[in-house]
Motif scaffolding. Structure first.
Motif, PDB file in Angstrom:
ATOM      1  N   UNK A  41       0.826  -1.202   0.000  1.00 35.06           N
ATOM      2  CA  UNK A  41       0.000   0.000   0.000  1.00 35.06           C
ATOM      3  C   UNK A  41       0.862   1.255   0.000  1.00 35.06           C
ATOM      4  N   UNK A  42       1.963   1.236   0.727  1.00 35.32           N
ATOM      5  CA  UNK A  42       2.852   2.394   0.781  1.00 35.32           C
ATOM      6  C   UNK A  42       3.469   2.628  -0.600  1.00 35.32           C
ATOM      7  N   UNK A  43       3.877   1.559  -1.269  1.00 32.69           N
ATOM      8  CA  UNK A  43       4.446   1.697  -2.605  1.00 32.69           C
ATOM      9  C   UNK A  43       3.409   2.239  -3.591  1.00 32.69           C
ATOM     10  N   UNK A  44       2.178   1.747  -3.509  1.00 31.19           N
ATOM     11  CA  UNK A  44       1.124   2.235  -4.381  1.00 31.19           C
ATOM     12  C   UNK A  44       0.825   3.705  -4.088  1.00 31.19           C
ATOM     13  N   UNK A  45       0.825   4.065  -2.815  1.00 28.32           N
ATOM     14  CA  UNK A  45       0.581   5.453  -2.426  1.00 28.32           C
ATOM     15  C   UNK A  45       1.688   6.364  -2.951  1.00 28.32           C
ATOM     16  N   UNK A  46       2.929   5.913  -2.832  1.00 24.40           N
ATOM     17  CA  UNK A  46       4.057   6.705  -3.321  1.00 24.40           C
ATOM     18  C   UNK A  46       3.957   6.896  -4.837  1.00 24.40           C
ATOM     19  N   UNK A  47       3.592   5.838  -5.545  1.00 23.92           N
ATOM     20  CA  UNK A  47       3.449   5.923  -6.999  1.00 23.92           C
ATOM     21  C   UNK A  47       2.321   6.893  -7.362  1.00 23.92           C
ATOM     22  N   UNK A  48       1.200   6.798  -6.661  1.00 24.44           N
ATOM     23  CA  UNK A  48       0.068   7.690  -6.907  1.00 24.44           C
ATOM     24  C   UNK A  48       0.459   9.139  -6.614  1.00 24.44           C
ATOM     25  N   UNK A  49       1.219   9.339  -5.549  1.00 24.21           N
ATOM     26  CA  UNK A  49       1.657  10.681  -5.170  1.00 24.21           C
ATOM     27  C   UNK A  49       2.566  11.267  -6.251  1.00 24.21           C
ATOM     28  N   UNK A  50       3.482  10.460  -6.781  1.00 20.99           N
ATOM     29  CA  UNK A  50       4.372  10.937  -7.835  1.00 20.99           C
ATOM     30  C   UNK A  50       3.589  11.299  -9.096  1.00 20.99           C
ATOM     31  N   UNK A  51       2.570  10.508  -9.423  1.00 22.80           N
ATOM     32  CA  UNK A  51       1.732  10.817 -10.577  1.00 22.80           C
ATOM     33  C   UNK A  51       0.977  12.129 -10.366  1.00 22.80           C
ATOM     34  N   UNK A  52       0.488  12.348  -9.156  1.00 22.54           N
ATOM     35  CA  UNK A  52      -0.215  13.602  -8.846  1.00 22.54           C
ATOM     36  C   UNK A  52       0.727  14.799  -8.970  1.00 22.54           C
ATOM     37  N   UNK A  53       1.950  14.652  -8.462  1.00 22.04           N
ATOM     38  CA  UNK A  53       2.919  15.747  -8.559  1.00 22.04           C
ATOM     39  C   UNK A  53       3.247  16.067 -10.013  1.00 22.04           C
ATOM     40  N   UNK A  54       3.387  15.036 -10.826  1.00 16.45           N
ATOM     41  CA  UNK A  54       3.675  15.245 -12.244  1.00 16.45           C
ATOM     42  C   UNK A  54       2.522  16.005 -12.907  1.00 16.45           C
ATOM     43  N   UNK A  55       1.300  15.606 -12.589  1.00 20.14           N
ATOM     44  CA  UNK A  55       0.124  16.266 -13.163  1.00 20.14           C
ATOM     45  C   UNK A  55       0.048  17.729 -12.718  1.00 20.14           C
ATOM     46  N   UNK A  56       0.316  17.993 -11.449  1.00 17.85           N
ATOM     47  CA  UNK A  56       0.274  19.361 -10.924  1.00 17.85           C
ATOM     48  C   UNK A  56       1.353  20.215 -11.586  1.00 17.85           C
ATOM     49  N   UNK A  57       2.546  19.647 -11.791  1.00 18.98           N
ATOM     50  CA  UNK A  57       3.614  20.400 -12.463  1.00 18.98           C
ATOM     51  C   UNK A  57       3.205  20.764 -13.886  1.00 18.98           C
ATOM     52  N   UNK A  58       2.594  19.818 -14.577  1.00 16.84           N
ATOM     53  CA  UNK A  58       2.135  20.094 -15.943  1.00 16.84           C
ATOM     54  C   UNK A  58       1.071  21.195 -15.946  1.00 16.84           C
ATOM     55  N   UNK A  59       0.153  21.139 -14.995  1.00 17.24           N
ATOM     56  CA  UNK A  59      -0.881  22.175 -14.894  1.00 17.24           C
ATOM     57  C   UNK A  59      -0.264  23.536 -14.601  1.00 17.24           C
ATOM     58  N   UNK A  60       0.702  23.569 -13.684  1.00 14.52           N
ATOM     59  CA  UNK A  60       1.346  24.838 -13.345  1.00 14.52           C
ATOM     60  C   UNK A  60       2.086  25.421 -14.541  1.00 14.52           C
ATOM     61  N   UNK A  61       2.721  24.567 -15.323  1.00 14.41           N
ATOM     62  CA  UNK A  61       3.400  25.038 -16.528  1.00 14.41           C
ATOM     63  C   UNK A  61       2.404  25.668 -17.491  1.00 14.41           C
TER      64      UNK A  61
END
Length: 100
Positions: A41-61
């Motif tokens: 679950x921690x690994x899945x959460x970390x992966x989901x968190x990284x995907x969210x950060x990538x999406x937020x960075x793209x939105x901010x750009x």
């Protein structure tokens, strides 16, 4: 073979000890499975968190480029009070971030 009271007591003690040891082993096994599930679950959460950060960075750009376009449009329309200053600061910021 004669079944005596002592034989019944010995059999009951053996059965109780066997069930107790089996229960402890089952508890340990269930705890182990729970730990494995939490690790996954921690690994899945970390992966989901990284995907969210990538999406937020793209939105901010995208938002920064849209803001730059809006400021450029305002400047072309003659809104020259603080628009050129804000556009210059935004351009400098985007340029600095691009070189990091």
């Amino acid at each position: 073979m004669v079944i005596t009271l002592q034989t019944i007591i010995t059999f009951g003690a053996f059965l109780s000890a066997f069930l107790f040891i089996g229960g402890v082993a089952l508890k340990i096994y269930n705890w182990y499975l729970k730990q494995q599930k939490q690790d996954i679950s921690i690994e899945e959460l970390r992966k989901h968190h990284e995907e969210d950060l990538k999406r937020v960075r793209e939105e901010n750009t995208l938002i920064c480029y849209a803001l730059s376009a809006c400021l450029d449009g305002l400047q072309q329309l003659g809104a020259n009070h603080t628009v050129p200053l804000a556009k210059d600061k935004l351009d400098k910021y985007l340029n600095q971030q691009a070189h990091k």
